[in-house]
Design a protein around this motif. Structure first.
Motif, PDB file in Angstrom:
ATOM      1  N   LEU A 175       0.823  -1.218   0.000  1.00 10.14           N
ATOM      2  CA  LEU A 175       0.000   0.000   0.000  1.00 10.14           C
ATOM      3  C   LEU A 175       0.859   1.272   0.000  1.00 10.14           C
ATOM      4  CD1 LEU A 175      -2.855  -1.038   2.479  1.00 10.14           C
ATOM      5  CD2 LEU A 175      -3.008  -0.832  -0.008  1.00 10.14           C
ATOM      6  N   THR A 176       1.888   1.306   0.835  1.00 11.65           N
ATOM      7  CA  THR A 176       2.723   2.518   0.898  1.00 11.65           C
ATOM      8  C   THR A 176       3.474   2.731  -0.416  1.00 11.65           C
ATOM      9  OG1 THR A 176       4.475   1.222   1.951  1.00 11.65           O
ATOM     10  CG2 THR A 176       2.974   2.449   3.402  1.00 11.65           C
ATOM     11  N   THR A 177       3.830   1.615  -1.090  1.00  7.96           N
ATOM     12  CA  THR A 177       4.521   1.763  -2.369  1.00  7.96           C
ATOM     13  C   THR A 177       3.609   2.442  -3.382  1.00  7.96           C
ATOM     14  OG1 THR A 177       5.906  -0.188  -1.976  1.00  7.96           O
ATOM     15  CG2 THR A 177       5.614   0.483  -4.269  1.00  7.96           C
ATOM     16  N   LYS A 178       2.350   2.045  -3.427  1.00  7.52           N
ATOM     17  CA  LYS A 178       1.412   2.671  -4.355  1.00  7.52           C
ATOM     18  C   LYS A 178       1.261   4.174  -4.054  1.00  7.52           C
ATOM     19  CE  LYS A 178      -1.318  -1.489  -5.288  1.00  7.52           C
ATOM     20  NZ  LYS A 178      -0.383  -2.438  -4.661  1.00  7.52           N
ATOM     21  N   LEU A 179       1.229   4.512  -2.766  1.00  2.80           N
ATOM     22  CA  LEU A 179       1.099   5.942  -2.397  1.00  2.80           C
ATOM     23  C   LEU A 179       2.383   6.700  -2.728  1.00  2.80           C
ATOM     24  CD1 LEU A 179      -0.844   5.638   0.981  1.00  2.80           C
ATOM     25  CD2 LEU A 179      -1.747   6.350  -1.234  1.00  2.80           C
TER      26      LEU A 179
ATOM     27  N   ASP B 128      -5.165   2.051  -7.770  1.00  6.21           N
ATOM     28  CA  ASP B 128      -4.683   0.743  -7.329  1.00  6.21           C
ATOM     29  C   ASP B 128      -4.721   0.637  -5.812  1.00  6.21           C
ATOM     30  OD1 ASP B 128      -4.282   0.027  -9.939  1.00  6.21           O
ATOM     31  OD2 ASP B 128      -2.120   0.487  -9.943  1.00  6.21           O
ATOM     32  N   PHE B 129      -4.358   1.751  -5.150  1.00  5.47           N
ATOM     33  CA  PHE B 129      -4.397   1.777  -3.682  1.00  5.47           C
ATOM     34  C   PHE B 129      -5.818   1.527  -3.189  1.00  5.47           C
ATOM     35  CE2 PHE B 129      -5.325   4.195   0.154  1.00  5.47           C
ATOM     36  CZ  PHE B 129      -4.411   3.667   1.048  1.00  5.47           C
ATOM     37  N   ALA B 130      -6.772   2.237  -3.776  1.00  2.00           N
ATOM     38  CA  ALA B 130      -8.168   2.096  -3.347  1.00  2.00           C
ATOM     39  C   ALA B 130      -8.679   0.685  -3.603  1.00  2.00           C
ATOM     40  CB  ALA B 130      -9.028   3.129  -4.084  1.00  2.00           C
TER      41      ALA B 130
ATOM     42  N   THR C 215       5.273  10.629  -6.219  1.00  2.00           N
ATOM     43  CA  THR C 215       6.317  10.877  -7.221  1.00  2.00           C
ATOM     44  C   THR C 215       5.699  11.389  -8.521  1.00  2.00           C
ATOM     45  OG1 THR C 215       7.712   9.154  -6.276  1.00  2.00           O
ATOM     46  CG2 THR C 215       8.205   9.830  -8.527  1.00  2.00           C
ATOM     47  N   ALA C 216       4.592  10.770  -8.938  1.00  2.00           N
ATOM     48  CA  ALA C 216       3.941  11.198 -10.180  1.00  2.00           C
ATOM     49  C   ALA C 216       3.364  12.603 -10.056  1.00  2.00           C
ATOM     50  CB  ALA C 216       2.827  10.217 -10.536  1.00  2.00           C
TER      51      ALA C 216
END
Length: 582
Positions: free
Chosen positions: A523-527, A548-550, A532-533
């Motif tokens: 989850l933290t990677t997706k955030l 993806d996180f949701a 970054t984006a």
């Protein structure tokens, strides 16, 4: 100065109306007066009596009282501006312009008509009639009219500056300086000579003769001259300020204050005493006596004094009542009434004086109607300082006034916010603001103090929209009214986060969420990818990472992630996606 309103006289003693003898004065409280230093402001000599007004407006009459002409009624004992002593009646004008007459009224000479009960500037009491001039210059006469003395000619009904009522004849000076006489014209006393028909300043109608002073100071007399009363001496042919025609003699005052008399002298009425030979401001020739008033206010009388008409009393001074005035000493809150009181009313030195009335002013500048009630409740509707007054009035109409300052304070108002804001929120978020205030009826208003970060719109600014990252402050106010004070402002604050800042904040929550290592890292990677984006301006990539996180949170809701926690994260990511433009 020329005392136009004061040179008023008096008729002959040749005729006395056959009226019933006056009864003795009725019993009652005596006039609350004591002799005092000070002068008289105006006086007038009648047939056998004399009257004078003190500088304080108190009236005194002395001499013959066979028709109660010297018995001053309560209505004329104070507040008097001018007096005129006739043969057997007396009239006075109050400072408010009302005429009061008393004494012999066989011909109705003391029955004051409605036209003379207000707005009067001068009155003149003659033998058996009376005339008065209003402040607007209208002339009214009443009483005996057997010789037409009260039938005012059409041209003399208005535009009159001064009137003089004599012995069955009347004379008046117009504002243009024209003298007109009417009534009994025996000895031609009402036939104005050509030299006195214009340019005149004052006229005096005696018994059988008449005299006038021109604006240039020259005296002219006409009518009966059997005693030399119309033979004007050289001293009065110029620089004369005022003239007075009596029964059979005449006196005049020069502009320098010198007194000259001529005519009949059977009672030494022309024998001017030393006290009246200089510094004279006014003279009045009566029946067989004469009175003069100095510029300092001293009155001296001489001639016949059998009835006491030449025995001048000291000027009367009013003894005013006293009372204790009660008014609030501490501030009164608007909307609450306060009470004014007058207690311990008395007239010093006159313990029997008990007939008091009271009037109050609650701060409006106007007294209410006087009554026996010694207190008044005053309403308040507005804040501020006000001057209140109380007046105690004794049985003779004398009054004492008291003042005080009363402070009325505004009613306090308090704002209570009923929709508190979070400490932070994401840009583009909106909130509906709500608060209650005081009872003034004024609306509670919301206004942004940081327009760069947030805006308030809608009714009274109750819709808050976060427009850019940064601190947001909203001030909450409520205005006051006359009775209510403005409420103390309340400030609402929150931090407006950008989409990236909000994502970082959500990552911190997830990292602290006690998840398994694998789920937490996923989850933290997706955030992190979304942050970054967003930093790189790649909104599409950020939106994909957030989606993806949701998706993963929804999949783990109720399993690895407690439902309440999952719902909160999903709500946050939805707001972030909106802020990111997803």
């Amino acid at each position: 100065m020329a005392l136009v309103a004061f040179a008023l006289v008096l008729g002959a003693c040749a005729e006395v109306p056959t009226a019933p003898a006056a009864a003795a004065p009725s019993s009652g409280p005596s006039r609350l007066l004591v002799p005092a230093a000070g002068g008289y402001a105006q006086m007038d000599a009648g047939e056998y009596h004399t009257c004078a007004v003190s500088a304080a407006g108190a009236l005194a009459c002395w001499g013959d009282n066979s028709h109660r002409q010297s018995n001053v009624p309560a209505a004329a004992r104070s507040g008097v501006a001018q007096v005129s002593a006739g043969d057997y009646h007396t009239c006075a004008v109050s400072t408010a312009g009302a005429v009061t007459c008393w004494g012999n009224s066989f011909y109705g000479q003391t029955a004051v008509p409605a036209a003379a009960q207000s707005g009067i500037a001068q009155v003149s009491a003659g033998f058996s009639h009376t005339c008065a001039v209003s402040t607007a210059g209208a002339l009214t006469c009443w009483g005996d009219s057997r010789s037409g003395e009260t039938t005012v000619p059409e041209g003399s009904k208005t535009g009159i500056a001064q009137v003089s009522a004599g012995n069955h004849h009347t004379c008046a000076v117009s504002t243009a300086g024209a003298v007109t006489c009417w009534g009994n014209d025996e000895y031609f006393r009402a036939t104005v000579p050509a030299s006195s028909r214009s340019g005149m300043a004052q006229v005096s109608a005696g018994s059988f003769h008449t005299c006038a002073v021109s604006a240039a100071g020259a005296v002219t007399c006409w009518g009966y001259n059997g005693n030399g009363q119309t033979a004007v001496p050289a001293a009065a042919q110029s620089d004369t300020a005022q003239v007075s025609a009596g029964w059979a003699h005449t006196c005049a005052v020069s502009t320098a204050g010198a007194l000259t008399c001529w005519g009949y002298n059977n009672a030494s009425q022309m024998a001017v005493p030393a006290a009246a030979q200089s510094g004279i401001a006014q003279v009045s020739a009566g029946g067989r006596h004469t009175c003069a008033r100095s510029a300092a206010g001293a009155v001296t009388c001489w001639g016949r004094g059998d009835e006491g008409q030449t025995t001048v009393p000291p000027p009367p001074m009013r003894v005013l009542p006293t009372a204790t005035f009660g008014a609030p000493t501490k501030p009164v809150v608007a909307g609450q009434a306060f009470t004014l009181t007058l207690t311990d009313a008395q007239v010093p030195g006159y313990p029997a004086a008990t007939a008091f009335t009271y009037a109050f002013d609650c701060g409006t500048g106007t007294y209410g109607t006087a009554s026996p009630t010694a207190s008044l409740s005053c309403p308040t509707t507005a804040a501020g300082a006000r001057t209140v007054r109380g007046k105690v009035i004794d049985q003779d109409g004398d009054a004492a006034e008291y003042t005080a300052s009363v402070t009325v304070t505004a009613i306090a108002q308090t704002i209570t916010v009923t929709s508190p804001l979070p400490t932070s929120a994401v840009v583009t978020s909106t909130f509906t603001l709500a608060a209650t205030g005081g009872a003034s009826g004024q609306p509670v208003v919301f206004a942004t103090l940081t327009a760069a970060a947030c805006a308030t719109t809608g009714t009274h600014g109750a819709t808050l929209t976060l427009t850019a990252a940064g601190p947001c402050q909203v001030q909450v106010t409520q205005a006051g009214t006359a009775a209510y004070a403005p409420a103390a402002p309340v400030t609402l604050t929150l931090s407006v986060l950008s989409a990236a800042q909000a994502t970082s904040a959500l990552r911190a929550l997830v990292a602290a969420g006690s998840l398994s290592p694998d789920l937490g890292n996923s989850l933290t990677t997706k955030l992190d990818d979304a942050v970054t984006a967003l930093a790189a301006g790649k909104a599409k990539a950020a939106c994909g990472a957030l989606a993806d996180f949701a998706k993963q949170v929804r999949a783990q809701r109720g399993k690895a992630i407690p439902p309440a926690t999952a719902d909160a994260w999903l709500a946050d990511v939805a707001i972030i996606r909106t802020a990111a433009g997803c």
